[in-house]
Design a protein around this motif. Sequence first.
Motif, PDB file in Angstrom:
ATOM      1  N   ARG A 184      -8.223   2.818   5.785  1.00 12.16           N
ATOM      2  CA  ARG A 184      -7.181   2.037   4.922  1.00 12.16           C
ATOM      3  C   ARG A 184      -6.757   2.704   3.652  1.00 12.16           C
ATOM      4  O   ARG A 184      -5.827   2.031   3.261  1.00 12.16           O
ATOM      5  CB  ARG A 184      -7.885   0.788   5.290  1.00 12.16           C
ATOM      6  CG  ARG A 184      -6.623  -0.447   4.566  1.00 12.16           C
ATOM      7  CD  ARG A 184      -7.637  -1.773   4.412  1.00 12.16           C
ATOM      8  NE  ARG A 184      -8.702  -1.783   4.101  1.00 12.16           N
ATOM      9  CZ  ARG A 184     -10.090  -2.436   4.640  1.00 12.16           C
ATOM     10  NH1 ARG A 184      -9.514  -2.771   5.939  1.00 12.16           N
ATOM     11  NH2 ARG A 184     -10.877  -2.397   4.147  1.00 12.16           N
ATOM     12  N   LEU A 185      -8.082   2.345   3.051  1.00  5.69           N
ATOM     13  CA  LEU A 185      -7.435   3.045   1.199  1.00  5.69           C
ATOM     14  C   LEU A 185      -6.889   4.175   0.862  1.00  5.69           C
ATOM     15  O   LEU A 185      -5.935   4.008   0.158  1.00  5.69           O
ATOM     16  CB  LEU A 185      -9.004   2.993   0.891  1.00  5.69           C
ATOM     17  CG  LEU A 185      -8.505   3.406  -0.557  1.00  5.69           C
ATOM     18  CD1 LEU A 185      -8.168   2.525  -1.326  1.00  5.69           C
ATOM     19  CD2 LEU A 185     -10.172   3.829  -1.158  1.00  5.69           C
ATOM     20  N   GLU A 186      -6.941   5.303   2.132  1.00  2.33           N
ATOM     21  CA  GLU A 186      -6.072   6.793   1.666  1.00  2.33           C
ATOM     22  C   GLU A 186      -4.597   5.836   2.751  1.00  2.33           C
ATOM     23  O   GLU A 186      -3.744   6.114   1.611  1.00  2.33           O
ATOM     24  CB  GLU A 186      -6.406   7.432   3.009  1.00  2.33           C
ATOM     25  CG  GLU A 186      -5.473   8.416   2.585  1.00  2.33           C
ATOM     26  CD  GLU A 186      -6.248   9.858   3.499  1.00  2.33           C
ATOM     27  OE1 GLU A 186      -5.157  10.563   3.968  1.00  2.33           O
ATOM     28  OE2 GLU A 186      -7.161   9.675   4.324  1.00  2.33           O
ATOM     29  N   TYR A 187      -4.668   5.155   3.611  1.00  2.00           N
ATOM     30  CA  TYR A 187      -3.697   4.826   4.104  1.00  2.00           C
ATOM     31  C   TYR A 187      -2.621   3.684   2.830  1.00  2.00           C
ATOM     32  O   TYR A 187      -1.359   4.124   1.843  1.00  2.00           O
ATOM     33  CB  TYR A 187      -3.090   3.884   4.848  1.00  2.00           C
ATOM     34  CG  TYR A 187      -1.640   3.158   5.048  1.00  2.00           C
ATOM     35  CD1 TYR A 187      -0.181   4.192   5.562  1.00  2.00           C
ATOM     36  CD2 TYR A 187      -1.426   1.834   4.753  1.00  2.00           C
ATOM     37  CE1 TYR A 187       0.185   3.821   5.735  1.00  2.00           C
ATOM     38  CE2 TYR A 187       0.086   1.757   5.246  1.00  2.00           C
ATOM     39  CZ  TYR A 187       0.458   2.240   5.689  1.00  2.00           C
ATOM     40  OH  TYR A 187       2.184   1.685   6.103  1.00  2.00           O
ATOM     41  N   VAL A 188      -3.584   2.949   1.772  1.00  2.00           N
ATOM     42  CA  VAL A 188      -2.552   2.407   0.789  1.00  2.00           C
ATOM     43  C   VAL A 188      -2.072   3.295  -0.410  1.00  2.00           C
ATOM     44  O   VAL A 188      -1.051   2.761  -0.997  1.00  2.00           O
ATOM     45  CB  VAL A 188      -3.751   0.651   0.212  1.00  2.00           C
ATOM     46  CG1 VAL A 188      -3.503   0.360  -1.131  1.00  2.00           C
ATOM     47  CG2 VAL A 188      -4.131  -0.301   1.968  1.00  2.00           C
ATOM     48  N   ILE A 189      -3.179   4.358  -0.901  1.00  2.00           N
ATOM     49  CA  ILE A 189      -2.879   4.650  -1.958  1.00  2.00           C
ATOM     50  C   ILE A 189      -1.600   5.663  -2.478  1.00  2.00           C
ATOM     51  O   ILE A 189      -0.802   5.748  -2.948  1.00  2.00           O
ATOM     52  CB  ILE A 189      -3.928   5.936  -1.949  1.00  2.00           C
ATOM     53  CG1 ILE A 189      -5.056   5.149  -2.804  1.00  2.00           C
ATOM     54  CG2 ILE A 189      -3.766   6.752  -3.242  1.00  2.00           C
ATOM     55  CD1 ILE A 189      -7.039   5.553  -3.168  1.00  2.00           C
ATOM     56  N   ARG A 190      -1.354   6.809  -0.321  1.00  2.22           N
ATOM     57  CA  ARG A 190      -0.132   6.875  -0.142  1.00  2.22           C
ATOM     58  C   ARG A 190       1.081   6.081  -0.313  1.00  2.22           C
ATOM     59  O   ARG A 190       2.084   6.315  -0.788  1.00  2.22           O
ATOM     60  CB  ARG A 190      -0.212   7.441   1.614  1.00  2.22           C
ATOM     61  CG  ARG A 190      -1.457   8.960   1.306  1.00  2.22           C
ATOM     62  CD  ARG A 190      -0.913   9.230   2.622  1.00  2.22           C
ATOM     63  NE  ARG A 190      -2.325  10.552   2.867  1.00  2.22           N
ATOM     64  CZ  ARG A 190      -1.985  11.242   2.835  1.00  2.22           C
ATOM     65  NH1 ARG A 190      -0.807  12.162   2.179  1.00  2.22           N
ATOM     66  NH2 ARG A 190      -3.101  11.695   3.051  1.00  2.22           N
ATOM     67  N   THR A 191       0.679   4.629   0.235  1.00  2.00           N
ATOM     68  CA  THR A 191       1.899   3.676   0.895  1.00  2.00           C
ATOM     69  C   THR A 191       2.197   3.486  -1.550  1.00  2.00           C
ATOM     70  O   THR A 191       3.463   3.968  -1.526  1.00  2.00           O
ATOM     71  CB  THR A 191       1.664   2.386   1.268  1.00  2.00           C
ATOM     72  OG1 THR A 191       1.298   3.360   2.522  1.00  2.00           O
ATOM     73  CG2 THR A 191       3.443   1.558   1.586  1.00  2.00           C
ATOM     74  N   ILE A 192       1.049   3.402  -1.942  1.00  2.00           N
ATOM     75  CA  ILE A 192       1.916   2.573  -3.610  1.00  2.00           C
ATOM     76  C   ILE A 192       2.145   4.096  -3.792  1.00  2.00           C
ATOM     77  O   ILE A 192       3.052   3.970  -4.289  1.00  2.00           O
ATOM     78  CB  ILE A 192       0.733   1.529  -4.123  1.00  2.00           C
ATOM     79  CG1 ILE A 192      -0.037   0.945  -3.433  1.00  2.00           C
ATOM     80  CG2 ILE A 192       0.661   2.158  -5.406  1.00  2.00           C
ATOM     81  CD1 ILE A 192       0.971  -0.535  -3.358  1.00  2.00           C
ATOM     82  N   ASP A 206      12.906   1.759 -13.574  1.00  2.00           N
ATOM     83  CA  ASP A 206      11.607   2.500 -13.420  1.00  2.00           C
ATOM     84  C   ASP A 206      10.573   1.990 -12.940  1.00  2.00           C
ATOM     85  O   ASP A 206      10.531   1.165 -12.935  1.00  2.00           O
ATOM     86  CB  ASP A 206      11.459   2.344 -15.465  1.00  2.00           C
ATOM     87  CG  ASP A 206      12.284   2.965 -15.760  1.00  2.00           C
ATOM     88  OD1 ASP A 206      13.007   4.115 -15.691  1.00  2.00           O
ATOM     89  OD2 ASP A 206      12.308   2.558 -17.917  1.00  2.00           O
ATOM     90  N   PRO A 207       9.602   2.891 -12.481  1.00  2.00           N
ATOM     91  CA  PRO A 207       8.934   1.790 -11.507  1.00  2.00           C
ATOM     92  C   PRO A 207       8.081   1.074 -12.536  1.00  2.00           C
ATOM     93  O   PRO A 207       7.945   1.379 -13.944  1.00  2.00           O
ATOM     94  CB  PRO A 207       7.486   3.017 -11.321  1.00  2.00           C
ATOM     95  CG  PRO A 207       8.205   3.958 -12.076  1.00  2.00           C
ATOM     96  CD  PRO A 207       9.763   4.144 -13.138  1.00  2.00           C
ATOM     97  N   PRO A 208       7.468  -0.049 -11.685  1.00  2.00           N
ATOM     98  CA  PRO A 208       6.167  -1.236 -13.175  1.00  2.00           C
ATOM     99  C   PRO A 208       5.267   0.045 -13.727  1.00  2.00           C
ATOM    100  O   PRO A 208       4.982   0.942 -13.149  1.00  2.00           O
ATOM    101  CB  PRO A 208       5.986  -1.825 -11.990  1.00  2.00           C
ATOM    102  CG  PRO A 208       5.676  -0.991 -10.800  1.00  2.00           C
ATOM    103  CD  PRO A 208       6.938  -0.657 -10.873  1.00  2.00           C
ATOM    104  N   ILE A 218       5.624   2.760  -4.545  1.00  2.00           N
ATOM    105  CA  ILE A 218       6.147   1.659  -6.217  1.00  2.00           C
ATOM    106  C   ILE A 218       6.191   2.809  -7.557  1.00  2.00           C
ATOM    107  O   ILE A 218       6.500   2.800  -8.016  1.00  2.00           O
ATOM    108  CB  ILE A 218       5.271   0.787  -5.820  1.00  2.00           C
ATOM    109  CG1 ILE A 218       5.416  -0.287  -5.142  1.00  2.00           C
ATOM    110  CG2 ILE A 218       5.845   0.332  -7.599  1.00  2.00           C
ATOM    111  CD1 ILE A 218       4.721  -1.920  -4.968  1.00  2.00           C
ATOM    112  N   ASP A 219       5.148   4.408  -7.194  1.00  2.00           N
ATOM    113  CA  ASP A 219       5.355   4.831  -7.823  1.00  2.00           C
ATOM    114  C   ASP A 219       4.596   4.610  -9.207  1.00  2.00           C
ATOM    115  O   ASP A 219       4.903   4.666 -10.415  1.00  2.00           O
ATOM    116  CB  ASP A 219       6.003   5.771  -8.014  1.00  2.00           C
ATOM    117  CG  ASP A 219       6.113   7.580  -9.098  1.00  2.00           C
ATOM    118  OD1 ASP A 219       4.862   7.458  -8.731  1.00  2.00           O
ATOM    119  OD2 ASP A 219       6.718   7.729  -9.576  1.00  2.00           O
TER     120      ASP A 219
END
Length: 174
Positions: free
Chosen positions: A84-92, A8-10, A96-97
């Motif tokens: 950067r924030l867009e990249y980070v939100i997409r990556t997270i 399960d994701p955190p 990790i979801d």
Amino acid sequence: STSEGVVDPPSFVTVVLPSVVNPEKRPLRLETIAKTWGKASRAVYVVHNANEYPEGAPIEDGHTTFPQVCLVPETIKFDDGVPRLEYVIRTIHNTIDPDFAFFVNDHTFVLPNHLHQFLKLLDCSKDLYVGHALKGEKETAFNSGASGYVLSRTTMSRLIKEWDKPGSRCQAGN
């Protein structure tokens, strides 16, 4: 927890964004976070250079230990906050979801148990933004990582879908 080999994701991660305050001392701040609240808050350090925190597990490797590192591509410069924030939100969201992501700066102190107690009362299937946008007299409103803000899984997903729409007004520069 696991069920038939699926992890399960955190329930949440704490995304530690770069601060404009004393950037040369960032590696020391990240090391201190790791020794204090980083593991319990499931910290993901957003870095522009892997040397900022070489001990961190790369986010894309699927590790379950924290802190992890989200390395921003070289095409996104340090001052490119919105891309950067867009990249980070997409990556997270895509790696990790988590149910929720708590965004903070690297000079913010997090109380992981309090954060967990608060977030477990909320529903990640609903749009959620918890924070306080800042705005000067002639500035566009922005979210400050100094005090932090929370986005739900559904909100992150909705942002990504909006960014992907051709001609969307929800993009850097709009």
